[in-house]
Design a protein around this motif. Structure first.
Motif, mmCIF file in Angstrom:
data_model
loop_
_atom_site.group_PDB
_atom_site.id
_atom_site.type_symbol
_atom_site.label_atom_id
_atom_site.label_comp_id
_atom_site.label_asym_id
_atom_site.label_seq_id
_atom_site.Cartn_x
_atom_site.Cartn_y
_atom_site.Cartn_z
ATOM 1 N N ASP A 137 0.837 -1.200 0.000
ATOM 2 C CA ASP A 137 0.000 0.000 0.000
ATOM 3 C C ASP A 137 0.873 1.251 0.000
ATOM 4 N N PHE A 138 1.006 1.844 -1.176
ATOM 5 C CA PHE A 138 1.671 3.145 -1.301
ATOM 6 C C PHE A 138 0.703 4.155 -1.918
ATOM 7 N N SER A 139 -0.588 4.009 -1.556
ATOM 8 C CA SER A 139 -1.609 4.893 -2.121
ATOM 9 C C SER A 139 -1.381 6.348 -1.739
ATOM 10 N N PHE A 140 -0.639 6.580 -0.671
ATOM 11 C CA PHE A 140 -0.350 7.944 -0.233
ATOM 12 C C PHE A 140 0.773 8.589 -1.047
ATOM 13 N N LEU A 141 1.428 7.816 -1.906
ATOM 14 C CA LEU A 141 2.621 8.298 -2.603
ATOM 15 C C LEU A 141 2.215 8.968 -3.914
ATOM 16 N N ASP A 142 2.278 10.278 -3.938
ATOM 17 C CA ASP A 142 1.914 11.050 -5.130
ATOM 18 C C ASP A 142 3.176 11.353 -5.942
#
Length: 420
Positions: free
Chosen positions: A360-365
Motif C-alpha cells: 500500500d503506497f496509495s499515499f505516494l503522489d
C-alpha cells in the motif's frame, strides 16, 4: 475568519512506519547523526505483529534476530517467540534506542517539492529533505473477487482480522490458502475442535529441520553468505521475474516448539482438502478438480529450490552436516474431494481468507512505482533522489523483509542517505 492552517513542521528525514524496518532505520540514522522523525499510523508500537492471531508464534527461530542492538544471546536460540512477547520486545527496543516515534500519525500524501518532500498526515504537515518508506509488506489484505458471491449469512474474515476460533459462529469453517497463515490457522481451528475445509494453494511444504539444523538456519546462511560461494539463488537479481518477489514462503509453524505442516497430515486429522477456490454457483462452492496434482506440487517445491541451494551451500562451504533424512513417500488422498461443495449441506458458516497482502503506497503522489506497486529502486535507493525504501520482500534478497536482513538493508540505506 477561517483559521490559518499551521505551518508544516520541518525535518531532515521522515521515516514512514515504526515496525521492525522503521526502528532499524531509526537506529542507523541516529548512528550517522541524521535528524529524523518516525511516523506511524498506529496508536501503539508493535508493528504488524499486532495483527496476528492469539496463538501466533514467530516462524523464525530466536537466532534469526539480527537487528542492530537486538540480537539473541540467550540459551534457547532455536525456540520461537509468541506474538505478545514479540510486540513487547519491539516496544522495549524503540525505547532503548530512543527512536523518535510519533504515533497516530497516518500518512495521507507524499509529494515532491523543491529540495525535498511535502508530507501530509492525520496529525499535521511536514517538509522533509528525505523520506524513507518503511511501512512494510503487510498493508492491504487481499481477498479474491469471488468472495462477493458468498451469501451474507456467511462470516468472512481475512487472516489479518482473525484472532481465535471463538470469534466465529458455530459451524464448519472454510480456510482459503495454504501459506503459513492458512496452515497455522487451520491447526488453531482443529485444536479448538472445529470442522475445517481447506482450499489448497501452491505454497511449498518444507521440513522444519534439515541436515541437523532448523531449515531457517540454512536459508539464512544462503541469503547472507551464499554469494561468497557462488550460490546466488536467493539474491534479488536472480529472480525469474519481478512478480516472483511475492512468492509464498515455506509452509512452517513456530508453535509447539516449531514443526512442519503437511497437508496430507491435516487431511488425516480430519481436515477436508479441496483444490483452489474458484467461486460460488447456485449455493455451492466451486474448486479446481486437481487436488492430487496440487498436493504433489506442494510436496515437490522444497526439493526443487531450497533443498538444492542448502545442499550446494553445505558442500561449497565444507560444512560437516549430517545427510538429509530420506523422504517417505505418501500417497494418501481423501476418499472424496470433488470440485463442488454444498455450502448449506456442509454447514459452513465462516470463511477465512489466508490469501496474503498487497503493498500500500496509495499515499505516494510520486511516479516511482512499477506495475506491481513496488518502488523502483537499487538496494533501497529509489530513482527519486531522497526517497528510500526498506523492509520490503526481496528488496535485496529473499529475507529482506525479515528480522534477519532488514537491519543490514537499513544500514546501507542510512549510509547512502547520510552521505547525500
Amino acid at each position: 475568519m477561517t483559521p490559518r492552517a499551521a505551518s508544516p513542521e520541518k525535518m531532515h528525514t521522515l521515516v514512514i512506519g515504526a515496525g521492525q524496518a522503521g526502528l532499524a532505520t531509526s537506529y542507523w540514522l541516529t548512528q550517522h547523526g541524521v535528524e529524523h522523525q518516525v511516523l506511524d499510523r498506529r496508536d501503539k508500537l508493535g508493528g504488524a505483529w499486532q495483527d496476528r492471531w492469539d496463538s501466533f508464534y514467530l516462524n523464525t527461530p530466536n537466532f534469526s534476530f539480527l537487528l542492530p542492538d537486538l540480537t539473541y544471546s540467550g540459551t534457547e536460540p532455536e525456540r520461537f517467540l509468541p506474538r505478545d512477547t514479540v510486540i513487547g520486545l519491539f516496544r522495549d527496543y524503540a525505547q532503548r534506542i530512543a527512536a523518535p516515534v510519533r504515533l497516530g500519525a497516518e500518512v495521507l500524501r507524499i509529494a515532491q517539492t523543491d529540495g525535498g518532500f511535502a508530507v501530509e498526515t492525520g496529525r499535521g504537515a511536514w517538509l522533509a529533505h528525505n523520506v524513507v518508506l518503511a511501512n512494510g509488506a503487510f498493508q492491504l489484505p487481499r481477498i479474491p473477487p469471488a468472495a462477493v458471491g458468498l451469501p451474507p449469512h456467511v462470516t468472512q474474515l481475512h487472516s489479518h482480522d482473525y484472532r481465535n476460533p471463538a470469534q466465529l459462529p458455530p459451524g464448519a469453517v472454510l480456510v482459503v490458502g495454504t501459506g503459513q497463515s492458512g496452515g497455522q490457522i487451520t491447526e488453531d481451528l482443529l485444536d479448538a475442535g472445529r470442522e475445517v475445509h481447506l482450499s489448497v494453494s501452491a505454497c511449498p511444504e518444507a521440513p522444519r529441520r534439515y541436515r541437523g539444523q532448523d531449515i531457517l538456519y540454512w536459508i539464512l546462511q544462503v541469503n547472507l553468505h551464499g554469494p561468497a560461494y557462488g550460490i546466488n539463488g536467493l539474491q534479488v537479481d536472480q529472480l525469474p521475474s519481478p512478480a516472483a518477489r511475492f512468492m509464498c514462503n515455506p509452509l512452517l509453524s513456530g508453535n509447539g516448539g516449531g514443526h512442519s505442516i503437511r497437508l496430507r497430515g491435516l487431511g488425516r486429522r480430519g481436515v477436508r482438502l479441496h483444490g483452489r477456490f474458484e467461486g460460488t454457483d447456485d449455493g455451492g462452492l466451486v474448486f479446481t478438480d486437481d487436488l492430487p496434482q496440487r498436493l504433489a506440487l506442494v510436496e515437490a517445491g522444497f526439493g526443487q529450490r531450497l533443498k538444492l541451494m542448502a545442499d550446494a551451500y553445505i558442500s561449497a562451504a565444507g560444512i560437516d552436516a549430517p545427510p538429509a533424512e530420506p523422504v517417505t513417500a505418501d500417497d494418501w488422498l481423501p476418499s472424496e474431494s470433488g470440485a463442488r461443495l454444498d455450502l448449506a449441506a456442509e454447514g459452513i458458516t465462516s470463511v477465512i481468507w489466508c490469501t496474503g497482502y498487497g503493498l500500500d503506497f496509495s499515499f505516494l503522489d510520486i511516479p516511482v512505482l512499477d506495475q506491481w506497486n513496488y518502488p523502483r529502486h537499487t538496494r533501497g535507493v529509489t530513482e527519486v533522489p531522497g526517497l528510500y525504501a526498506v523492509g520490503l520482500p526481496w528488496l535485496t534478497k529473499h529475507l529482506s523483509a525479515t528480522l534477519s536482513v532488514v537491519g543490514a538493508d537499513a544500514e546501507f540505506m542510512a549510509e547512502h542517505l547520510a552521505a547525500r
